[in-house]
Design an enzyme around this catalytic site. Structure first.
Site, mmCIF file in Angstrom:
data_model
loop_
_atom_site.group_PDB
_atom_site.id
_atom_site.type_symbol
_atom_site.label_atom_id
_atom_site.label_comp_id
_atom_site.label_asym_id
_atom_site.label_seq_id
_atom_site.Cartn_x
_atom_site.Cartn_y
_atom_site.Cartn_z
ATOM 1 N N SER A 105 0.832 -1.206 0.000
ATOM 2 C CA SER A 105 0.000 0.000 0.000
ATOM 3 C C SER A 105 0.863 1.251 0.000
ATOM 4 O O SER A 105 0.359 2.364 0.047
ATOM 5 C CB SER A 105 -0.914 0.006 1.233
ATOM 6 O OG SER A 105 -0.163 -0.161 2.417
ATOM 7 N N ASN A 140 -1.586 -2.899 13.211
ATOM 8 C CA ASN A 140 -3.040 -2.728 13.208
ATOM 9 C C ASN A 140 -3.467 -1.491 13.993
ATOM 10 O O ASN A 140 -4.291 -0.697 13.521
ATOM 11 C CB ASN A 140 -3.729 -3.970 13.772
ATOM 12 C CG ASN A 140 -3.456 -5.191 12.922
ATOM 13 O OD1 ASN A 140 -2.880 -5.070 11.838
ATOM 14 N ND2 ASN A 140 -3.843 -6.358 13.398
ATOM 15 N N HIS A 200 -39.614 22.996 -10.523
ATOM 16 C CA HIS A 200 -39.684 22.133 -11.725
ATOM 17 C C HIS A 200 -38.946 22.774 -12.899
ATOM 18 O O HIS A 200 -39.276 22.518 -14.062
ATOM 19 C CB HIS A 200 -41.133 21.831 -12.134
ATOM 20 C CG HIS A 200 -42.013 21.399 -11.006
ATOM 21 N ND1 HIS A 200 -42.217 20.088 -10.668
ATOM 22 C CD2 HIS A 200 -42.711 22.129 -10.089
ATOM 23 C CE1 HIS A 200 -43.024 20.008 -9.612
ATOM 24 N NE2 HIS A 200 -43.324 21.239 -9.229
ATOM 25 N N SER A 220 -13.491 26.349 -27.844
ATOM 26 C CA SER A 220 -13.632 25.126 -28.614
ATOM 27 C C SER A 220 -12.534 25.094 -29.670
ATOM 28 O O SER A 220 -12.127 26.134 -30.178
ATOM 29 C CB SER A 220 -15.005 25.094 -29.278
ATOM 30 O OG SER A 220 -14.967 24.313 -30.455
ATOM 31 N N LYS A 255 -17.284 29.725 -29.256
ATOM 32 C CA LYS A 255 -17.653 29.033 -28.015
ATOM 33 C C LYS A 255 -16.905 29.504 -26.778
ATOM 34 O O LYS A 255 -15.735 29.828 -26.814
ATOM 35 C CB LYS A 255 -17.394 27.537 -28.172
ATOM 36 C CG LYS A 255 -18.357 26.866 -29.115
ATOM 37 C CD LYS A 255 -19.659 26.553 -28.429
ATOM 38 C CE LYS A 255 -19.566 25.185 -27.804
ATOM 39 N NZ LYS A 255 -20.818 24.837 -27.158
ATOM 40 N N ASN A 289 -17.030 27.725 -23.098
ATOM 41 C CA ASN A 289 -17.648 26.600 -22.376
ATOM 42 C C ASN A 289 -17.365 26.647 -20.872
ATOM 43 O O ASN A 289 -16.246 26.938 -20.461
ATOM 44 C CB ASN A 289 -17.127 25.270 -22.936
ATOM 45 C CG ASN A 289 -17.513 25.075 -24.393
ATOM 46 O OD1 ASN A 289 -18.582 25.528 -24.818
ATOM 47 N ND2 ASN A 289 -16.654 24.449 -25.159
ATOM 48 N N GLU A 326 -18.586 22.152 -15.169
ATOM 49 C CA GLU A 326 -18.966 20.798 -15.612
ATOM 50 C C GLU A 326 -18.086 19.745 -14.949
ATOM 51 O O GLU A 326 -18.552 18.672 -14.561
ATOM 52 C CB GLU A 326 -18.834 20.684 -17.129
ATOM 53 C CG GLU A 326 -19.829 21.538 -17.891
ATOM 54 C CD GLU A 326 -19.489 21.563 -19.366
ATOM 55 O OE1 GLU A 326 -20.077 20.786 -20.118
ATOM 56 O OE2 GLU A 326 -18.627 22.367 -19.775
ATOM 57 N N TYR A 331 -8.890 -6.811 12.758
ATOM 58 C CA TYR A 331 -8.306 -6.251 11.541
ATOM 59 C C TYR A 331 -8.369 -7.254 10.391
ATOM 60 O O TYR A 331 -8.123 -8.446 10.576
ATOM 61 C CB TYR A 331 -6.836 -5.841 11.774
ATOM 62 C CG TYR A 331 -6.176 -5.326 10.511
ATOM 63 C CD1 TYR A 331 -6.322 -3.996 10.126
ATOM 64 C CD2 TYR A 331 -5.469 -6.183 9.661
ATOM 65 C CE1 TYR A 331 -5.758 -3.525 8.941
ATOM 66 C CE2 TYR A 331 -4.906 -5.727 8.483
ATOM 67 C CZ TYR A 331 -5.054 -4.399 8.124
ATOM 68 O OH TYR A 331 -4.511 -3.933 6.967
ATOM 69 N N LYS A 365 -7.713 3.824 2.117
ATOM 70 C CA LYS A 365 -7.069 5.130 1.989
ATOM 71 C C LYS A 365 -7.132 5.741 0.592
ATOM 72 O O LYS A 365 -7.188 6.958 0.443
ATOM 73 C CB LYS A 365 -5.622 5.026 2.473
ATOM 74 C CG LYS A 365 -5.560 4.977 4.006
ATOM 75 C CD LYS A 365 -4.192 4.625 4.541
ATOM 76 C CE LYS A 365 -3.863 3.166 4.475
ATOM 77 N NZ LYS A 365 -4.741 2.289 5.297
HETATM 78 N N1 ARG Z 1 -0.820 -1.384 5.263
HETATM 79 C C1 ARG Z 1 -1.737 -1.897 6.205
HETATM 80 C C2 ARG Z 1 -3.079 -1.139 6.101
HETATM 81 O O1 ARG Z 1 -3.092 -0.097 5.558
HETATM 82 C C3 ARG Z 1 -1.189 -1.751 7.584
HETATM 83 C C4 ARG Z 1 -1.709 -2.734 8.576
HETATM 84 C C5 ARG Z 1 -1.254 -4.086 8.224
HETATM 85 N N2 ARG Z 1 -1.453 -5.021 9.270
HETATM 86 C C6 ARG Z 1 -1.309 -6.305 9.073
HETATM 87 N N3 ARG Z 1 -1.506 -7.065 10.055
HETATM 88 N N4 ARG Z 1 -1.004 -6.769 7.900
HETATM 89 O O2 ARG Z 1 -4.120 -1.621 6.554
#
Ligand code: ARG
Length: 471
Positions: free
Chosen positions: A29, A116, A162, A283, A289, A291, A296, A323, A331
Site C-alpha cells: 500500500s 493494526n 420544476h 472550442s 464558443k 464553455n 462541468e 483487523y 485510503k
Molecule cells: N498497510 C496496512 C493497512 O493499511 C497496515 C496494517 C497491516 N497489518 C497487518 N496485520 N497486515 O491496513
C-alpha cells in the site's frame, strides 16, 4: 534486491520463501499510504517517548529513536528518502530505515504495538488534519457566497420550481440558499473530525498488550481527545473514514447543484451570468464558443467521490473482527474524495469571485412566466374572495394572456377590471415585481428586509464557526 534481502522482511523469521515480485506489489500500500508519513512519525515519536517514560525501553534508546525519526522526516520532506515497494507500507518503510540508521534501538520501537493499531492511529491523525483543511476551505467558500449576496442585494431574478418560472426572488436569496448548504457541510466535517479524534494506539494487534503502556500519555502527546475503549473495535473501526468521505460526498453534491445552475445561467438562453474567461474554455473548432468546463468538471467529479464512499462501505461490509487486510483499501478512496473536494472548493471560489451578474437579463426573465399570478390571486383574496375562486379567475386570465402573447404586466387597468370587478387600480400595483419580492416578509423569505436579516445571521454563523475552529 537480492533473494536474501527479500527474505529480510520484518516478519522474515517465520518465512522460508521470498514473495514473488508481483504479489509483493499487489499486497503493497506504500504508493498510497506514504502520504501518512507525518502522522506515522508523530505516532512513533509519541510511542517511543511513552515506552521510555514507562521504563519499557531505556531513555538512550528512546532518544536515538526520536532523533532517527526526525532525520527520516527531514529526508522525506526533502525528497531524499528512498521508497521501496518491498517495504509494503509506510510503517514498515520508516521502521526499516530507522533500524538501518540506528541499529538495535530501532528494533525496540515496535514494542507493545502492532501495525493494526498503528495504521488506525495514523489514519485518524491524518483524517483530523484533512477534515480541518476542508473545514477552513468550506468557510472560505461561505465567505465568498456572503460577499456575492451582499454585492448583488436588490437584484431580482425568476425563482423556479420544476425548472419552470415560479415566483420572483432576490438573487441574493438564491445565493444564500447555497450558503446554508455549505454551513451544514461544515457541521458534517466537524462531526467527521470528532469521529476521528479517538486514539487506538495501545490496542496492539487486537487484544491489547502485556506491556504497561500509558495510553493517555500518547493521546495527550498526539492531541487526541480520548482513547478507544475496546481494542478489537479500535483496530477494525473505519467509521471515521466513512464519515469524512460521506461529508465530502454531500459537499460535492451541493457543489454540483451550484455548478448546474452556473452552467444554465451562463447559456445564451438564460444569460443571467457571464463566467470570467479564466473559468471557461474555448472550442477547438467553433470560434464563438465559451464553455463552462470547470463547472462541468466539478459536477462530473461528484460521481467519483460518491464512488469512493460506495467502495469504502462495500469493502467494510461483512468484515469479521478484528483487523482484515481488506481495510488497507480504505485510503485510496479517502484521499481521492478529500483531494477532489479540496480542488473543487478552490475552483468554485474563484469562479464565484470572478463571474459577472447580468441584472437586466435576470429582471427581464422575472417579467416572463406570469410570476405575478400568485400575488394577483392574493390581491383578490384581500378583497374578500376565497383563494380557490381567485386561483381559478387568475388561472383563466393567464391562459387568455398566453393565447394573446402578452404578459400580466402588459395589461391595462381597463383590461384587468374587465376580468373581475375586484381587479381595480390596486391590482396594477400587485403586478410590480419589486413589490412582489418585498412583500415576502416571512423570516427566511425573499423580501428585501428578510434577506438583509438573513445576511446578518449568515455572517454571525460563519464567524462563530471560524472562531470555533481556533479553540
Ligand atoms: N498497510 C496496512 C493497512 O493499511 C497496515 C496494517 C497491516 N497489518 C497487518 N496485520 N497486515 O491496513
Amino acid at each position: 534486491m537480492s533473494e536474501q534481502d527479500k527474505n529480510d522482511a520484518l516478519w522474515g523469521g517465520r518465512f522460508q520463501d521470498a514473495p514473488e515480485e508481483f504479489t509483493q506489489e499487489f499486497g503493497a500500500s506504500l504508493p498510497v499510504d506514504q502520504r501518512l508519513w507525518r502522522s506515522d512519525i508523530a505516532g512513533s515519536i509519541a510511542h517511543a517517548k511513552m515506552l521510555a517514560r514507562q521504563d519499557i525501553i531505556s531513555d538512550e534508546d528512546a532518544d536515538a529513536i526520536v532523533d532517527g525519526l526526525n532525520r527520516i522526516a527531514a529526508d522525506i520532506e526533502s525528497g531524499d528518502f528512498d521508497f521501496d515497494i518491498a517495504d509494503e507500507d509506510i510503517h514498515m518503510a520508516i521502521e526499516r530505515r530507522l533500524t538501518e540508521m540506528i541499529g538495535e534501538a530501532g528494533g525496540r520501537l515496535h514494542t507493545g504495538r502492532s501495525r493494526n493499531d498503528q495504521v488506525a492511529t495514523d489514519t485518524r491523525h491524518c483524517c483530523k488534519q484533512l477534515a480541518e483543511g476542508l473545514m477552513s476551505q468550506v468557510n472560505d467558500l461561505r465567505a465568498t457566497l456572503i460577499a456575492l449576496a451582499e454585492r448583488e442585494l436588490g437584484t431580482i431574478m425568476p425563482g423556479y420550481t420544476h425548472l419552470q418560472k415560479a415566483q420572483p426572488v432576490l438573487f441574493s436569496h438564491h445565493i444564500l440558499a447555497y450558503y446554508w448548504m455549505f454551513t451544514r457541510d461544515f457541521g458534517r466535517l466537524r462531526f467527521a473530525y470528532a469521529a476521528a479524534d479517538v486514539l487506538p494506539l495501545g490496542s496492539a494487534a487486537l487484544a491489547g498488550t502485556t506491556y504497561p503502556l500509558d495510553r493517555d500519555l500518547i493521546a495527550e502527546e498526539l492531541d487526541f481527545s480520548s482513547v478507544s475503549p475496546n481494542s478489537m473495535d479500535a483496530v477494525s473501526d473505519r467509521d471515521f473514514v466513512c464519515d469524512l468521505t460521506y461529508a465530502a460526498s454531500v459537499a460535492m453534491m451541493h457543489l454540483s447543484r451550484l455548478c448546474e445552475e452556473l452552467i444554465l445561467w451562463s447559456s445564451d438562453e438564460f444569460g443571467f451570468i457571464t463566467l470570467s474567461d479564466a473559468y471557461a474554455t474555448g472550442s477547438s473548432i467553433m470560434p464563438q464558443k465559451k464553455n463552462p468546463d470547470f463547472a462541468e468538471l466539478i459536477r462530473g467529479k461528484t460521481g467519483r467521490v460518491y464512488g469512493d464512499l460506495m467502495a469504502l462501505l462495500t469493502t467494510l461490509k461483512a468484515l469479521p473482527l478484528a483487523y482484515d487486510k481488506d481495510m488497507q483499501e480504505d485510503k485510496e478512496g479517502l484521499f481521492d474524495a478529500v483531494d477532489t473536494l479540496s480542488s473543487s472548493l478552490a475552483v468554485m471560489g474563484g469562479m464565484l469571485q470572478t463571474l459577472t451578474v447580468n441584472a437586466e437579463r435576470m429582471a427581464e426573465g422575472a417579467k416572463g412566466g406570469f410570476m405575478a399570478a400568485t400575488d394577483l390571486a392574493d390581491y383578490l383574496v384581500g378583497q374578500g374572495m376565497a383563494f380557490r375562486e381567485a386561483h381559478a379567475i387568475i388561472g383563466k386570465l393567464v391562459l387568455d394572456c398566453e393565447q394573446r402573447g402578452v404578459t400580466l404586466q402588459d395589461l391595462s387597468a381597463e383590461e384587468l377590471a374587465a376580468v373581475d370587478e375586484h381587479l381595480d387600480e390596486g391590482a396594477l400595483a400587485a403586478l410590480d415585481l419589486e413589490k412582489i419580492v418585498a412583500a415576502r416578509t416571512t423570516d427566511g423569505g425573499t423580501g428585501n428586509e428578510a434577506v438583509t436579516a438573513q445576511l446578518r445571521t449568515a455572517k454571525e454563523t460563519l464567524q462563530d464557526d471560524q472562531l470555533g475552529m481556533l479553540t
